[in-house]
Design an enzyme around this catalytic site. Sequence first.
Site, short mmCIF file in Angstrom:
data_model
loop_
_atom_site.label_atom_id
_atom_site.label_comp_id
_atom_site.label_asym_id
_atom_site.label_seq_id
_atom_site.Cartn_x
_atom_site.Cartn_y
_atom_site.Cartn_z
N ASP A 218 37.69 -20.90 -58.88
CA ASP A 218 36.29 -20.46 -58.84
C ASP A 218 35.39 -21.41 -58.05
OD1 ASP A 218 36.67 -18.16 -60.51
OD2 ASP A 218 36.92 -19.53 -62.19
N GLY A 248 43.66 -21.08 -57.98
CA GLY A 248 43.22 -22.36 -58.53
C GLY A 248 43.65 -22.43 -59.98
N1 LIG Z 1 40.71 -29.88 -48.96
C1 LIG Z 1 40.07 -30.19 -50.09
N2 LIG Z 1 40.25 -31.39 -50.66
C2 LIG Z 1 39.63 -31.72 -51.80
N3 LIG Z 1 38.78 -30.90 -52.47
C3 LIG Z 1 38.57 -29.69 -51.95
C4 LIG Z 1 39.20 -29.26 -50.74
N4 LIG Z 1 38.81 -28.01 -50.48
C5 LIG Z 1 37.97 -27.65 -51.48
N5 LIG Z 1 37.82 -28.66 -52.35
C6 LIG Z 1 37.01 -28.72 -53.59
O1 LIG Z 1 37.84 -28.43 -54.72
C7 LIG Z 1 37.03 -27.84 -55.74
C8 LIG Z 1 37.89 -27.03 -56.70
O2 LIG Z 1 38.50 -26.03 -55.99
P1 LIG Z 1 39.05 -24.69 -56.61
O3 LIG Z 1 38.06 -24.07 -57.46
O4 LIG Z 1 39.58 -23.92 -55.47
O5 LIG Z 1 40.29 -25.20 -57.46
P2 LIG Z 1 40.60 -25.24 -58.99
O6 LIG Z 1 41.96 -25.76 -59.14
O7 LIG Z 1 40.35 -23.95 -59.66
O8 LIG Z 1 39.59 -26.27 -59.48
P3 LIG Z 1 38.51 -26.17 -60.60
O9 LIG Z 1 39.18 -25.51 -61.76
O10 LIG Z 1 38.17 -27.59 -60.82
O11 LIG Z 1 37.39 -25.33 -60.02
C9 LIG Z 1 36.01 -27.03 -54.98
O12 LIG Z 1 34.79 -27.06 -55.62
C10 LIG Z 1 35.92 -27.70 -53.61
O13 LIG Z 1 34.71 -28.41 -53.48
#
Ligand SMILES: Nc1ncnc2c1ncn2[C@@H]1O[C@H](COP(=O)(O)OP(=O)(O)OP(=O)(O)O)[C@@H](O)[C@H]1O
Length: 586
Positions: A218, A248
């Site tokens: 998200d 994610g």
């Molecule tokens: N290449 C990257 N390296 C590190 N962080 C990134 C990268 N691309 C995006 N992000 C950051 O990672 C965060 C979390 O991403 P995402 O929601 O896709 O994953 P998630 O595993 O569901 O994490 P969460 O549950 O913490 O939201 C995003 O808010 C974004 O700012």
Amino acid sequence: MNLALGPYGEGVETLLHGEFGAYPSKGSRYALSLTQMALHIQRLVPKPETDQRTVVPLAEVVGCHTLRSRAPTDRAAYFSVYAYPLKKRKVAVGLGRGRQRAARTFQVDGADDYEKNQAVAEKWAAAIKCLVLGIPVSSETEIAPSLLPRPRRLLLLLNPFGGRGLALQWCQTHVLPMITEADISFNLIQTERPNHARELVKGINLAEWDGIVAISGDGLLYEVLNGLMERHDWEEAIKMPVGILPSGSGNALAGAINCNAGLEQVLGLELLLNCTLLLCHAAVAPLDLVAITMASGARCFSCLSVAWGFVSDVDIESEKYRHMGAARFTLGTLVRLASMHTYRGRLSYLPATDATAHRPISRSITVAPNGHLPLQRLPLHRALSDMGLCEERHAFRGAEPAPVPCPSPGSPPPSSASVLPPPSFSFEPGPGELLAGGAGEARVGGPPDELLVPLGQPVPGSWMTVEDNFVLVLAIYQSHLGADLFTAPFARFDDGLIHLCFIKAGISRAALIRLFLAMEKGSHFEQECPHLVHVPVRAFRLEPLTRKGILTVDGERVEYGPIQGQVHQGLARLITGVNRLKIASG
Ligand SMILES: Nc1ncnc2c1ncn2[C@@H]1O[C@H](COP(=O)(O)OP(=O)(O)OP(=O)(O)O)[C@@H](O)[C@H]1O
């Protein structure tokens, strides 16, 4: 008019009927009938002993292509139908039903020359694609490829580090083949850092795209929405359809999209396949956004939730188990339960109801409408558990916005609760932790929050205030808090409501566990837990009175301190994929 026997009832109007060969040939011939909902395939040669019919529901079809043989002497034309039905197979969690690709190719060979056969194949492909995309077609329609819009162009933004880091692999093996069959053209960009997606969408030419899709959790979609709202042309930009292909660990919006389509709750790759199938069906629906303001003046737009206490603690503290995917929340919950904290805070809100028609009733909480002394002339607040889920749903869905409170110099004095001196807050994000609030949000444009007054001022007189010790406070606007947490079953994408849920201190660990276990099925409100309260509101303010704590917006940590929000009904547009077709659930 031809009638076929449909899978969803008898006597379904046949739009097209034809007899074709198959590829690979093997001498078989089939009678095909296309209805609004399905492609019916009946084998003619070799003649089956019993009447055998295969029904391909169009809800499981992503596209249809015409093809030509490489052999110059072949005067036949071909069309392939690409479907993703549920089949018995090993799925992410044990044995079950999972989506599998099933392509059927038919040979159009009724005419002597290729052009005539090709025209028939094109007609079938056009009809199938129209139905998949929800473009109205009837037996009166002159079906031709010109009925179809130009292929959609999507900007795909992929976070390679989301969840268990499988986004790129799943995208290559599952998403790209499926959307190519759906005639979607795309640019795929891997995000390189936090806020990269936000910067990208701020700079794009809107006219070049039909949608922006986050292949991520998200968090990336949160960036996309806020990037759009930070543009000078935000009013136009936020109309850009946005979608999510869950890869994610926090996949709440995907869970809500899956549920909205009537599909069985699934996780992991199965959820991704369901959402990709829905993406191919293109349908878009309005999506509420909640404008959030924080004490620093930062403003951002949220499409999921604001959380404080148990939920945000688990969300942020379980970051260290990220490699586990969605299971990180289960482990985080167990760890948190062992040391359950309570937080003192003041929660104010503007109820969404007409105060006289649906006067809420309260048990055991101190509710003070501002402008009156606490406990005097109080409209009593009624928890969802008192009222029954169905009644609450009907009472509030589609309700007109409550009258707008207009604070003025002559407004009644604030309640005693709201004039307490504000506490000071300590906020220290841990190493590597991201802050969703901050300078970026301060630049966000967007519509004015006419229901809110600045955080430094008392809330308007028509608001209610609760001051208590809380285990958690959750302002949620979608049905799901995670892909398998059906937290607000009554929430709709554009109901114009913030579903304010809170659990008060005093709940036992066992009762809290029972609530979270029941949440998987969305039956937690049926437990009539006296500590759990749900109020549908248009706006809220949360003032933590405990110095340390974690606040999240859409699962991303923000500055700790007073926070408030107001819903903007249907401000954004979400690709939900729900048109007239109903996808078979697992
Ligand atoms: N290449 C990257 N390296 C590190 N962080 C990134 C990268 N691309 C995006 N992000 C950051 O990672 C965060 C979390 O991403 P995402 O929601 O896709 O994953 P998630 O595993 O569901 O994490 P969460 O549950 O913490 O939201 C995003 O808010 C974004 O700012």
